[in-house]
Each structure stands twice: as C-alpha cells, then as structure tokens.
Design a protein around this motif. Sequence first.
Motif, short mmCIF file in Angstrom:
data_model
loop_
_atom_site.label_atom_id
_atom_site.label_comp_id
_atom_site.label_asym_id
_atom_site.label_seq_id
_atom_site.Cartn_x
_atom_site.Cartn_y
_atom_site.Cartn_z
N GLY A 93 5.20 7.17 0.20
CA GLY A 93 4.60 6.41 -0.90
C GLY A 93 5.14 4.99 -0.92
O GLY A 93 6.08 4.66 -0.21
N PHE A 94 4.54 4.17 -1.73
CA PHE A 94 5.01 2.81 -1.94
C PHE A 94 5.33 2.64 -3.42
O PHE A 94 4.67 3.22 -4.27
N ASP A 133 -4.13 2.81 -12.20
CA ASP A 133 -3.73 4.00 -12.95
C ASP A 133 -4.77 4.36 -14.01
O ASP A 133 -4.90 5.51 -14.40
N ALA A 149 -1.72 1.82 -0.73
CA ALA A 149 -2.71 1.24 -1.65
C ALA A 149 -2.13 1.08 -3.05
O ALA A 149 -1.29 1.87 -3.48
N ILE A 197 -3.29 10.27 -6.98
CA ILE A 197 -3.67 10.86 -5.69
C ILE A 197 -2.43 11.41 -4.97
O ILE A 197 -2.39 12.53 -4.50
N LEU A 198 -1.42 10.57 -4.93
CA LEU A 198 -0.21 10.93 -4.18
C LEU A 198 0.48 12.15 -4.80
O LEU A 198 0.96 13.03 -4.08
N VAL A 212 -3.23 1.68 -6.33
CA VAL A 212 -4.31 2.40 -7.00
C VAL A 212 -4.24 2.12 -8.50
O VAL A 212 -3.15 2.19 -9.09
N LYS A 232 0.79 5.95 1.84
CA LYS A 232 -0.05 5.48 0.73
C LYS A 232 0.39 4.11 0.25
O LYS A 232 1.11 3.97 -0.72
O1 C5P Z 1 3.51 5.69 -9.79
P1 C5P Z 1 3.05 4.55 -8.96
O2 C5P Z 1 1.59 4.25 -9.15
O3 C5P Z 1 3.85 3.31 -9.05
O4 C5P Z 1 3.26 5.09 -7.46
C1 C5P Z 1 2.92 4.34 -6.39
C2 C5P Z 1 2.50 5.20 -5.23
O5 C5P Z 1 1.58 6.19 -5.69
C3 C5P Z 1 1.76 4.41 -4.18
O6 C5P Z 1 2.06 4.98 -2.93
C4 C5P Z 1 0.30 4.59 -4.57
O7 C5P Z 1 -0.56 4.45 -3.46
C5 C5P Z 1 0.29 5.99 -5.14
N1 C5P Z 1 -0.68 6.20 -6.20
C6 C5P Z 1 -1.69 7.12 -6.03
N2 C5P Z 1 -2.59 7.35 -7.04
C7 C5P Z 1 -2.49 6.70 -8.20
C8 C5P Z 1 -1.45 5.78 -8.41
C9 C5P Z 1 -0.57 5.54 -7.39
O8 C5P Z 1 -1.80 7.70 -4.95
N3 C5P Z 1 -3.37 6.94 -9.15
#
Ligand code: C5P
Length: 432
Positions: A351-352, A308, A304, A336-337, A306, A302
């Motif tokens: 994750g990233f 928040d 991306a 999502i993650l 994303v 992941k």
């Molecule tokens: O908590 P944070 O947003 O920094 O975490 C980053 C990781 O979580 C990334 O791999 C990002 O793709 C994923 N992510 C997600 N859904 C979100 C926010 C972040 O999947 N709403």
Amino acid sequence: MMMWHNKFVVVGVTGGIAAYKAAELVSVLTREGAEVQVIMTASAQQFITPLTLQTLSKNPVIVDMFAEPKAWEVQHVALADKADLFLVVPATANLIGKVANGIADDMLTTTIMATRAPVVFAPAMNVHMYANPIVQMNIHKLRGFYHFVEPGSGRLACGYEGKGRLAELSEILETAGRVLNSGTSAQQTPGEYSNRVVTNINDQLEAQQCGVADYSGLTVLVTAGATREAIDPIRFITNRSTGKMGFAIAEAAARRGARVILVAGPTNLPAPPGVELVAIESARDMYAAVTEHYPGVDVVIKSAAVADYRPKQRAGQKIKKGEGDLILELERNPDILAQLGKTKQRQVLVGFAAETNDLIRHASDKVRRKNLDFIVANDVTQAGAGFGTDTNMVKFIFPTGEIHELPMMPKSEVAGAILDQVLVILRQRDKE
Ligand code: C5P
C-alpha cells in the motif's frame, strides 16, 4: 552559475566511451570559476588523454597513485579533505562495483573512500550492463551514501527503453549544483541508513543467487492516479495525484519481465510499453477492476490515491446555482486495499500512505489494519516528495514495525526499490 566560484571540485573519470564528455564538463566548471582536479582511472586513458583534461582543468591530472614516490601517501587524503564536491563522470560498472564493495585500489577509489565531501556518480555503460541486477544492487547500496544522476534511455530492439547513456551534461551540472547548495555535507551517516539497508541488500543478493530476482512468470497489478467522484455530469471531486509513481512502478515491473495490469484514474501519462492499461474513473470502477483481476495476480501495488468519499447523489443534470449555499452529502467509498487484505491468499500486498502529519504512526496503523506486506509512506509536505514531483522520499514500513528509510530519489528508482523489496518477500515465502 556563481555557485561554482572558488569551489574545489574533484572530477573522477573512468574508462567508458563517454569519458570524452568529461572534457566538456571540466571545461564548463573551470569557466564558471571552480578549481578542478581530475583523477583518471588507468583505463580512462584509453578513451581520453590526461593532457586534454590537464589543459582544460589547468591542473596536473592524477592517474597513478605511485607516480610520485611518497606523495601518494598523503595526496589522496589531501584531495579528499580539500574537495567541496566529487563528480564521477562517467562512472563505469567497475568503478561503482568497487566503491560499493569497499575496494580502494587506485587513486580515484582511494580518494572517494577518504572523502567526506558529497559524491555524485553519473553512470554510463552498455544497457545490459546497467540492467544487470548486480550493478543495480551496487547502485542501490551506494544510494544510501552518495548521489546519482540517472543515465538516459535509448530504445532497445525489443521495444523497451534501455538505460545506459550518460545523462545530459546540463542534468549532471544541475544535480551537482543542487548537491553543492544543499549543504548536505557528505554521505549520510551509516547509523541513519546503512544497517537496515545493508541487510536488505544481502537478502536481495541471496534472492538473486537463488534465481528469483526477476519478474518473469509473475503478474503484478498496479493502481495509479486519482479517482474522480462525479457530482453531476460536469463536476467531480478528485485529488492532486498525477499517477507518476504508479506508472513508474508499472514500467519498471514490465521491464523486469512481469505481466503488468495497470488500473489508472484519468491522467496525461502515456501507458508504458508492454503494460495492460485499464482506465477507470471512480473508486467504485477501480474496486471492480481490481477485484476482478485479484485472484490471478501475484503482487498488488496500490499507489492510487483513491477518494474515500463520493457524493451521495450524482445529479443527472448539471446542478444550477441558487441563492443560498449548497450542501453536498458524501458517502464512504469501499476501501479497496482493506478488502484485498481480508481476502488475501498468496498475493504480496503493498500500500501507499501519503500523510501530512504523524507519518510513521498513521502508516504503521494502516499496514496492520489493511493486512499489507509493507506500506510505502511519504510525507507529502516535504519538498521533493509527493504529488506531481519526479522525485520521492519514502519509508517502507512493515507490520513488524521495521522501517527502511530511503533517501530522496527519482520515482523510477523508488519503483525499483519497491520491486526489489517485493522480491525479498516472495523469496522468503518460497523458503517457508
Ligand atoms: O487509508 P488510506 O486511504 O490513507 O490508505 C492508503 C492506501 O489505501 C493506498 O495504497 C490506497 O491506494 C489504498 N486505498 C484503497 N481504497 C480506498 C482508499 C485507499 O485501496 N478507498
């Protein structure tokens, strides 16, 4: 290019078809005021004569360690000490393999081993040789200590891009100049990097021997880019992610034989060959696409960025400006993650974490909280890391607290390192 003036550059030439290009390199460096000493391997002489390089460098070319009795004993050390920079152009699979395994059986390998100067390798070889996992592992291992200029690509009959052609001279000179200027004296000290990475490499070698170091039969889902959260039909909230990192991962996984589903936000990047691109806009679109494919995939990466939060109300018409301020109320998007982590079956989840402060603390917290196998953490405030750049400088952080630190490298190579690490985890799973 004043930077080369009075610099002592050792140019190592090995036996590949691109050896003739070393002549031009030597010629440019000498013209720019560098003192150039060429060391050739025995097989390099099959491609270019020492006389040519001697004429261009204005220095005798060294090939045979034992040519001058007794002199060899000190010459490799003298050159190693004197050098401001080592350039190995072209670097064959054989030379890379020797250095990666501590073999010093000729003047070039011996001098490289003895030097504290930075060393830049410009590999050039047949595309299949370059793609060979053993060669890649050797390069990966050396990256902890030395610098590389990636070879160029050519299109293969199968439709993928294949790498192996010596990088453009301008690119080699640019990297060499950067390394020289950066003042990063030599290799990183072993304590900083090698211990962890070498164990990692051993794991990979083991995985390789067991025949799983390849992605055929695996499905990899990658997310990339930024999401867009609509305010009205015209405006949206987004972030600085360009999608480069995720596209590089998707491309590398496809090249290694995986079925790749790439769920990406709006970007200018073309879909890599062989990748199934699912174009989305908002975090909720991404959530829907990812959860739909999740049960059938082996690996999720992941990358991306994303959003928040999204505007609580999406205006049906363009919002008109008024006299006073406008307050935009935001509501949380689904993580999502974290959701994937909760429902994880056999998938490897990566994750990233792009952070601007307390990188390790925040990333370590996320890797555990989201139930990930590891997280790729980067401090986006550092030069050469983060959004829009072609390079990245990352750390892999594991739930156990273990950290693998990677040096600055092109995003394509970070992609390779991530995929290598995922294979190590899959391999451990198979054992359990
Ligand atoms: O908590 P944070 O947003 O920094 O975490 C980053 C990781 O979580 C990334 O791999 C990002 O793709 C994923 N992510 C997600 N859904 C979100 C926010 C972040 O999947 N709403």
